[in-house]
Design a protein around this motif. Structure first.
Motif, PDB file in Angstrom:
ATOM      1  N   GLU A  40      -3.359  -8.703   6.899  1.00 27.27           N
ATOM      2  CA  GLU A  40      -4.175  -7.495   6.887  1.00 27.27           C
ATOM      3  C   GLU A  40      -3.992  -6.698   8.176  1.00 27.27           C
ATOM      4  N   TRP A  43      -0.675  -4.890   7.911  1.00 28.25           N
ATOM      5  CA  TRP A  43      -0.768  -3.724   7.046  1.00 28.25           C
ATOM      6  C   TRP A  43      -1.474  -2.586   7.773  1.00 28.25           C
ATOM      7  N   ASP A  62       7.761  -3.189  -0.417  1.00 26.43           N
ATOM      8  CA  ASP A  62       7.004  -3.058  -1.656  1.00 26.43           C
ATOM      9  C   ASP A  62       7.782  -3.618  -2.844  1.00 26.43           C
ATOM     10  N   LEU A  65       7.598  -7.377  -2.648  1.00 30.22           N
ATOM     11  CA  LEU A  65       6.236  -7.798  -2.963  1.00 30.22           C
ATOM     12  C   LEU A  65       5.984  -7.694  -4.460  1.00 30.22           C
ATOM     13  N   SER A 128      -7.412  -9.059  -0.330  1.00 33.77           N
ATOM     14  CA  SER A 128      -6.585  -8.196   0.514  1.00 33.77           C
ATOM     15  C   SER A 128      -6.108  -7.009  -0.316  1.00 33.77           C
ATOM     16  N   TYR A 130      -3.203  -4.289  -0.907  1.00 37.03           N
ATOM     17  CA  TYR A 130      -1.795  -4.242  -0.506  1.00 37.03           C
ATOM     18  C   TYR A 130      -1.044  -3.002  -0.967  1.00 37.03           C
ATOM     19  N   GLN A 131      -1.593  -2.170  -1.823  1.00 34.72           N
ATOM     20  CA  GLN A 131      -0.938  -0.919  -2.192  1.00 34.72           C
ATOM     21  C   GLN A 131      -1.990   0.168  -2.398  1.00 34.72           C
ATOM     22  N   LEU A 141       1.056   0.685   2.277  1.00 34.83           N
ATOM     23  CA  LEU A 141       0.827  -0.743   2.057  1.00 34.83           C
ATOM     24  C   LEU A 141      -0.392  -1.111   2.890  1.00 34.83           C
ATOM     25  N   GLY A 142      -1.312  -1.800   2.280  1.00 33.10           N
ATOM     26  CA  GLY A 142      -2.571  -2.096   2.948  1.00 33.10           C
ATOM     27  C   GLY A 142      -3.632  -1.113   2.499  1.00 33.10           C
TER      28      GLY A 142
END
Length: 351
Positions: A40, A43, A62, A65, A128, A130-131, A141-142
């Motif tokens: 985190e 990100w 990405d 992932l 979390s 992530y996108q 991202l994050g």
């Protein structure tokens, strides 16, 4: 940066035991305990460093992932968009969505809802983000705690679980708009809520179409939508003006698809409409609502709701020598010259 792309992916392998057993890559190092916190932080660092969705580094990370997460979903170690339990806190004005394993998301707007205020999102420690997708484009991202830019959002959250637990992927969707005027026809009811009342121009609508899961609109005008939770408590409103009529331009003569030989004037039917003029494919302008320069024109007029029209025509203000009428003047001039010449010849004296 604290973590490399390889370390980021390794963290997902650690969190998804089914993948770790089947597809483990010995070239990827394992992460110590607390990798979620480090992830985190990484990100957040990426967002602060300005790595946007179209940067090569973000796109590469990405894609990797996404590949791993899709494998996890197929293997059953991660469940996409599970059933969520909704609870409404009127004191804080917060919607809490709880996952099957007890992890939760909290928002000041319901999932799938429309809002004119900034959106705040928090989550329990096991989740979390992530996108972040905005109007169909990957922007980061994050995740962030607050979102203020207009548009339609899809934020992907991952509850990675553990070696003993199933993981979950949750899509956090909402729409942030500022202008009340919208060209809306279909509105989904936010997750976990029920549409309790619809008014058009202050008059309640009876039996609106599809009120259980969606609302289908047929008339333009000012709408107020009222929603309640599963306990019957009013908890959310949406207000907007439906406008599906495109503005127009009123020209002082027919223009569409024509070749004009004289300047043309025009006016928009809506004073607030935006007008975009292209002349020979390049941005142009018109002074005093008049087009006088020669060229091929494309003109688009748009209103605040996104309704629009286009017009195309060509303006040629120079003489067209293919018109036989234009030969009259030069022919008359030549005739006059010839008459003068022969008259002059006739008056000549030889010395």
């Amino acid at each position: 940066m604290a973590l490399t792309a390889a370390a980021l992916l390794a963290g997902l392998y650690v969190s998804l035991p089914c993948l770790a057993a089947q597809d483990a890559d010995p070239a990827l190092p394992s992460l110590p305990e607390g990798w979620k916190e480090e992830l985190e932080a990484e990100w957040e660092s990426m967002v602060q460093d300005g790595l946007e969705g179209d940067s090569d580094e973000v796109q590469d990370m990405d894609q990797d992932l996404f590949r791993i997460l899709e494998r996890a979903l197929a293997a059953g170690s991660v469940v996409r968009d599970p059933e969520l339990e909704l609870s409404w806190d009127p004191g804080r004005g917060i919607f809490r969505y709880t996952l099957p394993d007890g992890e939760y998301l909290e928002m000041n707007v319901p999932l799938g809802g429309w809002t004119r205020e900034g959106v705040r999102i928090t989550a329990s420690s096991g989740i979390s983000f992530y996108q972040v997708w905005l109007d169909g484009t990957l922007t980061a991202l994050g995740g962030r705690d607050a979102y203020t830019q207009e548009g339609s959002y899809e934020i992907l959250a991952l509850d990675a679980g553990s070696r003993e637990k199933t993981g979950y992927q949750v899509t956090v969707a909402f729409h942030l708009y500022r202008d009340l005027t919208r060209a809306l026809t279909h509105i989904n009811v936010p997750a976990g809520l029920r549409l309790s009342r619809v008014t058009l121009e202050g008059v309640p609508l009876e039996n609106p179409t599809g009120e259980e899961r969606y609302l289908h609109l047929e008339q333009d005008g000012a709408y107020l939508l009222e929603f309640e939770d599963n306990q019957g408590n009013p908890c959310w409103n949406m207000e907007f003006v439906r406008d599906t009529q495109a503005p127009a331009l009123l020209f002082d003569r027919p223009v569409e698809g024509l070749v004009l030989t004289e300047p043309v004037g025009f006016r928009p039917t809506e004073a607030s409409a935006r007008i975009r003029i292209l002349r020979n494919g390049e941005e142009s302008y018109a002074s005093s609502w008049r087009i006088a320069k020669q060229g091929n024109y494309q003109i688009e007029v748009l209103d605040a709701a996104g309704n629009g029209r286009e017009y195309e025509f060509t303006l040629r203000t120079g003489a067209d020598f293919r018109d036989p009428r234009l030969l009259i003047i030069p022919c008359a001039a030549l005739a006059a010259i010839a008459v003068c010449y022969f008259k002059w010849r006739g008056n000549m004296r030889v010395i």
